[in-house]
Enzyme design. Sequence first.
Site, PDB file in Angstrom:
ATOM      1  CB  ALA A  64      -0.898   0.029   1.239  1.00  0.00           C
ATOM      2  CB  THR A 121       1.452   3.314   4.347  1.00  0.00           C
ATOM      3  OG1 THR A 121       2.856   3.122   4.185  1.00  0.00           O
ATOM      4  CG2 THR A 121       0.717   2.014   4.071  1.00  0.00           C
ATOM      5  CE1 TYR A 136      -4.580  -7.825   6.458  1.00  0.00           C
ATOM      6  CE2 TYR A 136      -3.331  -7.856   4.403  1.00  0.00           C
ATOM      7  CZ  TYR A 136      -3.800  -8.496   5.537  1.00  0.00           C
ATOM      8  OH  TYR A 136      -3.510  -9.823   5.730  1.00  0.00           O
ATOM      9  CG  ASP A 173      -8.577   4.350  11.657  1.00  0.00           C
ATOM     10  OD1 ASP A 173      -7.502   3.729  11.626  1.00  0.00           O
ATOM     11  OD2 ASP A 173      -8.642   5.583  11.859  1.00  0.00           O
ATOM     12  CE1 TYR A 231      -2.865   4.721   3.487  1.00  0.00           C
ATOM     13  CE2 TYR A 231      -4.193   5.389   5.380  1.00  0.00           C
ATOM     14  CZ  TYR A 231      -3.452   4.429   4.701  1.00  0.00           C
ATOM     15  OH  TYR A 231      -3.320   3.166   5.248  1.00  0.00           O
ATOM     16  CE  LYS A 233      -5.502   0.978   2.348  1.00  0.00           C
ATOM     17  NZ  LYS A 233      -4.595  -0.101   1.845  1.00  0.00           N
ATOM     18  CD1 TRP A 240      -4.201   4.601  14.753  1.00  0.00           C
ATOM     19  CD2 TRP A 240      -3.722   4.716  16.938  1.00  0.00           C
ATOM     20  NE1 TRP A 240      -4.751   5.757  15.243  1.00  0.00           N
ATOM     21  CE2 TRP A 240      -4.479   5.853  16.580  1.00  0.00           C
ATOM     22  CE3 TRP A 240      -3.306   4.571  18.260  1.00  0.00           C
ATOM     23  CZ2 TRP A 240      -4.821   6.824  17.506  1.00  0.00           C
ATOM     24  CZ3 TRP A 240      -3.656   5.541  19.185  1.00  0.00           C
ATOM     25  CH2 TRP A 240      -4.405   6.653  18.807  1.00  0.00           C
TER      26      TRP A 240
END
Length: 297
Positions: free
Chosen positions: A64, A66, A103, A106, A129, A133, A154
């Site tokens: 990803a 990230t 994956y 939140d 981001y 996602k 997290w």
Amino acid sequence: MKILLLGKDGQVGWELQRSLAPLGELVALDRNAIDGLCGDLSDLDALRATISQVKPDIIVNAGAYTAVDKAESETELADCVNHQASQVMAEEAASLSAWLVHYSTDYVFSGQGSTPWRESDAVAPVNYYGTSKLAGERAITASGCKHLIFRTSWVYGARGNNFAKTMLRLAKDRETLSVIADQVGAPTGADLIADVTALAIQQVLQRPELSGLYHLASSGEVSWHGYASHVIGFAQANGEQLAVTAINPIETAAYPTPARRPLNSRLNTQKLRDNFSLHLPDWQSGVTRMLREVLNK
Ligand code: NDP
């Protein structure tokens, strides 16, 4: 059974190399080409060709984009890696009748309120981001492929950089640390995510009706400030020499970043626990284990 793992060297990818190994033949790729296979999620043609060539029964995508702040300016790359590459994987999985495990985050939510988010709650990302996602999630769902999407939060791993290690490094030199106290979530170990993934894969192979979207995080909740205090308290109690004497709580507004962060990162994990009969340990146990590993205690 053949499993294609993408993003093998990220925090979660690294732990998946371990947890997926007993399930079948594992082909694990990072962004570099190897043996004519390419796991670069920004090269969509090569990605598609690689999946066709490997013909996996299961694709697990731990890769990803990230870098949350950088994503605000590198929107095209973030969209390619987090959205378009997921779409390619989903289309290929559908045509192979393979499973796709993916994956998400939140950060698809607005962060308002203090109630833990359920899978069915309305999404409203506050940064790019999160937007990219969410687009990836939607592409997978729309493709009709059998899938597991785990939204987590997290994430930390013993390997590589993480928030806890950063706090320990800063605490060695600085007497005072200022840490955000109004963002709340649950630090979740990459090892836990990888173990739950392997257990869930075993179950969905027998019960394909469990295909879907799940929230996966440690139990309990804490702010970044509480997390930092836990980490530094553990280190001090175990003989680490730290300069820090005060950890000050600050508000998000006092620490401006290119990307906005949601304040409420709490995830309700009941659906995952009920459907897969799993127990999710509290965040402290995983963080303490990681600290013992990195501090060699
Ligand atoms: P990491 O950043 O540790 O790993 C991501 C991996 O993706 C890295 O190995 C990275 O490689 C790789 N990657 C990036 N761009 C490409 C590309 N173009 N082609 C191939 N590989 C690429 O992330 P995590 O392991 O923490 O995250 C796993 C999943 O969990 C992701 O889907 C993430 O969105 C999600 N998540 C993570 C959270 C967190 O706090 N970290 C929170 C919530 C969800 P390289 O190092 O070479 O760039």
